[in-house]
Design an enzyme around this catalytic site. Structure first.
Site, PDB file in Angstrom:
ATOM      1  N   ASP A 119     -44.020   3.290   5.450  1.00 51.42           N
ATOM      2  CA  ASP A 119     -44.581   4.282   6.369  1.00 51.42           C
ATOM      3  C   ASP A 119     -43.857   4.177   7.709  1.00 51.42           C
ATOM      4  O   ASP A 119     -43.795   3.099   8.301  1.00 51.42           O
ATOM      5  CB  ASP A 119     -46.078   4.000   6.549  1.00 51.42           C
ATOM      6  N   LYS A 123     -45.345   7.469  15.815  1.00 49.52           N
ATOM      7  CA  LYS A 123     -45.840   7.440  17.187  1.00 49.52           C
ATOM      8  C   LYS A 123     -45.590   6.080  17.829  1.00 49.52           C
ATOM      9  O   LYS A 123     -45.792   5.036  17.202  1.00 49.52           O
ATOM     10  CB  LYS A 123     -47.328   7.772  17.225  1.00 49.52           C
ATOM     11  N   ASP A 155     -35.739   7.040   3.867  1.00 51.53           N
ATOM     12  CA  ASP A 155     -35.164   8.376   4.078  1.00 51.53           C
ATOM     13  C   ASP A 155     -35.341   8.809   5.524  1.00 51.53           C
ATOM     14  O   ASP A 155     -34.860   9.872   5.919  1.00 51.53           O
ATOM     15  CB  ASP A 155     -35.859   9.397   3.173  1.00 51.53           C
ATOM     16  N   THR A 192     -36.246   3.834  -6.249  1.00 52.70           N
ATOM     17  CA  THR A 192     -37.703   3.951  -6.220  1.00 52.70           C
ATOM     18  C   THR A 192     -38.081   5.400  -6.538  1.00 52.70           C
ATOM     19  O   THR A 192     -37.230   6.289  -6.585  1.00 52.70           O
ATOM     20  CB  THR A 192     -38.262   3.590  -4.838  1.00 52.70           C
TER      21      THR A 192
END
Length: 215
Positions: A119, A123, A155, A192
Protein backbone atom coordinates in the site's frame (compact mmCIF):
# COMPACT_ATOMS: atom_id res chain seq x y z
CA UNK A 1 -9.33 -2.57 -1.75
CA UNK A 2 -12.48 -3.85 -0.08
CA UNK A 3 -12.12 -7.38 1.27
CA UNK A 4 -14.93 -9.83 0.61
CA UNK A 5 -15.98 -11.58 3.80
CA UNK A 6 -15.56 -15.35 3.80
CA UNK A 7 -17.26 -16.71 6.90
CA UNK A 8 -15.79 -20.17 6.31
CA UNK A 9 -12.21 -18.92 6.09
CA UNK A 10 -11.13 -19.29 9.74
CA UNK A 11 -12.37 -22.87 9.98
CA UNK A 12 -10.61 -23.75 6.74
CA UNK A 13 -7.39 -22.12 7.99
CA UNK A 14 -7.55 -24.10 11.23
CA UNK A 15 -7.82 -27.33 9.24
CA UNK A 16 -4.37 -26.78 7.73
CA UNK A 17 -1.83 -26.19 10.52
CA UNK A 18 0.76 -27.88 8.31
CA UNK A 19 0.70 -24.78 6.07
CA UNK A 20 -0.43 -21.90 8.30
CA UNK A 21 1.56 -21.96 11.54
CA UNK A 22 -0.77 -21.14 14.42
CA UNK A 23 1.93 -20.65 17.08
CA UNK A 24 4.82 -18.88 15.28
CA UNK A 25 6.11 -17.22 18.44
CA UNK A 26 7.22 -20.67 19.65
CA UNK A 27 9.69 -20.96 16.76
CA UNK A 28 11.44 -17.64 17.28
CA UNK A 29 15.14 -18.38 16.88
CA UNK A 30 14.44 -21.97 15.82
CA UNK A 31 12.69 -22.04 12.43
CA UNK A 32 14.79 -25.03 11.45
CA UNK A 33 12.44 -27.03 13.68
CA UNK A 34 9.59 -26.18 11.30
CA UNK A 35 11.39 -26.89 8.05
CA UNK A 36 13.65 -29.68 9.25
CA UNK A 37 16.77 -28.06 7.82
CA UNK A 38 19.06 -25.05 8.22
CA UNK A 39 18.42 -23.52 4.79
CA UNK A 40 18.04 -19.72 4.67
CA UNK A 41 14.61 -18.27 5.37
CA UNK A 42 13.07 -15.64 3.09
CA UNK A 43 9.84 -13.89 4.10
CA UNK A 44 7.27 -11.96 2.09
CA UNK A 45 5.48 -9.29 4.12
CA UNK A 46 1.99 -8.92 2.67
CA UNK A 47 1.85 -12.14 0.71
CA UNK A 48 -1.68 -11.55 -0.59
CA UNK A 49 -3.08 -14.51 -2.54
CA UNK A 50 0.26 -16.28 -2.52
CA UNK A 51 1.21 -16.48 -6.19
CA UNK A 52 4.68 -14.99 -5.64
CA UNK A 53 5.73 -16.90 -2.54
CA UNK A 54 4.47 -20.21 -3.94
CA UNK A 55 6.31 -19.63 -7.20
CA UNK A 56 9.50 -18.77 -5.36
CA UNK A 57 9.26 -21.88 -3.18
CA UNK A 58 8.88 -24.11 -6.22
CA UNK A 59 11.70 -22.37 -8.06
CA UNK A 60 14.13 -22.46 -5.11
CA UNK A 61 13.77 -25.69 -3.10
CA UNK A 62 17.02 -24.92 -1.24
CA UNK A 63 15.41 -21.87 0.43
CA UNK A 64 12.63 -21.82 3.02
CA UNK A 65 9.81 -19.32 2.42
CA UNK A 66 7.29 -17.77 4.79
CA UNK A 67 4.39 -15.70 3.50
CA UNK A 68 2.94 -13.22 5.99
CA UNK A 69 -0.64 -11.99 5.63
CA UNK A 70 -3.01 -10.65 8.27
CA UNK A 71 -6.48 -10.99 6.75
CA UNK A 72 -8.37 -14.31 6.83
CA UNK A 73 -10.18 -13.62 3.57
CA UNK A 74 -6.87 -13.05 1.75
CA UNK A 75 -4.58 -15.67 3.28
CA UNK A 76 -7.21 -18.33 2.67
CA UNK A 77 -6.75 -17.72 -1.06
CA UNK A 78 -3.04 -18.37 -0.68
CA UNK A 79 -3.81 -21.51 1.30
CA UNK A 80 -6.16 -22.80 -1.41
CA UNK A 81 -3.53 -22.14 -4.06
CA UNK A 82 -0.88 -24.04 -2.09
CA UNK A 83 -2.93 -27.14 -1.26
CA UNK A 84 -4.50 -27.56 -4.70
CA UNK A 85 -1.13 -28.80 -5.99
CA UNK A 86 1.80 -30.62 -4.46
CA UNK A 87 2.53 -28.60 -1.32
CA UNK A 88 6.18 -27.47 -1.27
CA UNK A 89 7.86 -28.61 1.94
CA UNK A 90 9.80 -25.33 2.05
CA UNK A 91 6.76 -23.05 2.33
CA UNK A 92 4.68 -21.90 5.29
CA UNK A 93 2.23 -19.06 5.94
CA UNK A 94 1.73 -16.87 9.01
CA UNK A 95 -1.55 -15.08 9.71
CA UNK A 96 0.01 -12.22 11.66
CA UNK A 97 0.63 -8.51 11.41
CA UNK A 98 3.81 -7.62 9.52
CA UNK A 99 4.69 -4.91 12.05
CA UNK A 100 5.11 -7.56 14.79
CA UNK A 101 7.99 -9.48 13.19
CA UNK A 102 10.09 -9.33 16.37
CA UNK A 103 7.51 -11.50 18.12
CA UNK A 104 8.17 -14.35 15.69
CA UNK A 105 11.75 -13.94 14.48
CA UNK A 106 15.04 -13.44 16.29
CA UNK A 107 18.02 -11.57 14.91
CA UNK A 108 19.46 -13.67 12.09
CA UNK A 109 16.39 -15.83 11.52
CA UNK A 110 15.69 -14.21 8.15
CA UNK A 111 18.03 -13.82 5.16
CA UNK A 112 15.79 -11.76 2.87
CA UNK A 113 12.55 -9.75 3.02
CA UNK A 114 10.27 -9.37 0.01
CA UNK A 115 7.90 -6.40 -0.25
CA UNK A 116 5.62 -6.63 -3.27
CA UNK A 117 3.07 -3.99 -4.28
CA UNK A 118 2.63 -2.64 -0.78
CA UNK A 119 0.00 0.00 0.00
CA UNK A 120 1.60 3.33 -1.05
CA UNK A 121 -0.10 5.39 1.67
CA UNK A 122 0.30 8.51 -0.49
CA UNK A 123 -0.63 11.12 2.11
CA UNK A 124 2.36 12.61 3.94
CA UNK A 125 0.75 12.14 7.34
CA UNK A 126 0.61 8.38 6.66
CA UNK A 127 4.31 8.02 5.75
CA UNK A 128 5.06 5.93 8.83
CA UNK A 129 2.70 3.25 7.53
CA UNK A 130 4.71 2.71 4.35
CA UNK A 131 6.58 -0.58 4.54
CA UNK A 132 9.80 1.11 3.48
CA UNK A 133 9.64 3.81 6.15
CA UNK A 134 12.63 4.06 8.50
CA UNK A 135 10.62 2.42 11.28
CA UNK A 136 9.97 -0.67 9.18
CA UNK A 137 13.56 -0.77 7.92
CA UNK A 138 14.70 -0.88 11.53
CA UNK A 139 12.23 -3.71 12.15
CA UNK A 140 13.51 -5.77 9.21
CA UNK A 141 17.11 -5.19 10.27
CA UNK A 142 16.29 -6.56 13.72
CA UNK A 143 15.36 -10.00 12.31
CA UNK A 144 17.67 -10.21 9.28
CA UNK A 145 21.13 -11.72 9.12
CA UNK A 146 24.04 -9.30 8.86
CA UNK A 147 24.04 -7.88 5.33
CA UNK A 148 20.45 -9.10 4.90
CA UNK A 149 18.50 -7.94 1.87
CA UNK A 150 15.19 -6.33 0.96
CA UNK A 151 13.72 -6.93 -2.50
CA UNK A 152 10.94 -4.52 -3.40
CA UNK A 153 8.51 -4.28 -6.35
CA UNK A 154 5.76 -1.74 -7.03
CA UNK A 155 3.82 -0.06 -9.80
CA UNK A 156 3.69 3.20 -7.81
CA UNK A 157 6.47 5.58 -8.87
CA UNK A 158 5.95 7.87 -5.88
CA UNK A 159 6.37 4.99 -3.44
CA UNK A 160 9.38 3.74 -5.35
CA UNK A 161 11.10 7.13 -5.22
CA UNK A 162 10.27 7.42 -1.52
CA UNK A 163 11.70 3.95 -0.90
CA UNK A 164 14.95 4.76 -2.70
CA UNK A 165 15.40 7.86 -0.56
CA UNK A 166 14.38 6.11 2.65
CA UNK A 167 16.80 3.22 2.15
CA UNK A 168 19.61 5.53 1.11
CA UNK A 169 19.05 7.73 4.16
CA UNK A 170 19.12 4.62 6.35
CA UNK A 171 22.56 3.82 4.99
CA UNK A 172 21.60 0.77 2.94
CA UNK A 173 23.37 -0.29 -0.24
CA UNK A 174 21.27 -0.26 -3.41
CA UNK A 175 22.47 -3.27 -5.40
CA UNK A 176 19.87 -3.21 -8.17
CA UNK A 177 17.37 -0.64 -9.43
CA UNK A 178 14.99 -1.02 -12.37
CA UNK A 179 12.52 1.60 -13.58
CA UNK A 180 10.91 -0.85 -16.01
CA UNK A 181 11.44 -4.42 -14.90
CA UNK A 182 9.53 -6.00 -17.78
CA UNK A 183 11.48 -4.15 -20.45
CA UNK A 184 14.28 -6.63 -19.81
CA UNK A 185 12.53 -9.35 -17.84
CA UNK A 186 14.87 -11.48 -15.71
CA UNK A 187 14.39 -15.17 -16.45
CA UNK A 188 13.85 -15.99 -12.78
CA UNK A 189 11.25 -13.26 -12.14
CA UNK A 190 8.13 -14.56 -10.41
CA UNK A 191 5.16 -12.25 -10.94
CA UNK A 192 2.57 -11.39 -8.34
CA UNK A 193 -1.12 -11.07 -9.17
CA UNK A 194 -0.84 -7.28 -9.11
CA UNK A 195 2.26 -7.38 -11.28
CA UNK A 196 0.39 -9.32 -13.97
CA UNK A 197 -2.55 -6.93 -13.77
CA UNK A 198 -0.55 -3.71 -13.99
CA UNK A 199 1.95 -4.88 -16.59
CA UNK A 200 -0.93 -6.05 -18.81
CA UNK A 201 -2.14 -2.44 -18.77
CA UNK A 202 1.28 -1.24 -19.91
CA UNK A 203 2.31 0.22 -16.57
CA UNK A 204 6.03 -0.03 -15.74
CA UNK A 205 7.04 -2.18 -12.79
CA UNK A 206 9.70 -0.70 -10.50
CA UNK A 207 12.06 -2.98 -8.62
CA UNK A 208 15.03 -2.65 -6.30
CA UNK A 209 17.32 -4.83 -4.25
CA UNK A 210 18.84 -3.24 -1.18
CA UNK A 211 21.14 -4.51 1.54
CA UNK A 212 21.87 -3.56 5.12
CA UNK A 213 25.48 -2.74 5.89
CA UNK A 214 27.29 -4.39 8.78
CA UNK A 215 27.60 -1.89 11.59
Amino acid sequence: MRLRNKPWALEFINEHPDVIISNPEEYKGNWKAVFGNENPVHIEVGTGKGQFVLGMAKQNPHINYIGIELFDSVIVCALERIIEGEKPSNLRLLKVNGDKLQQYFAKGDVARVYLNFSDPWPKTRHAKRRLTHEGFLKLYESVLIDNGEIHFKTDNRGLFEYSLMSMNAYGMSLNYVSLDLHANMPEDNIMTEYEQKFSAKGQPIYRLESQFKTK
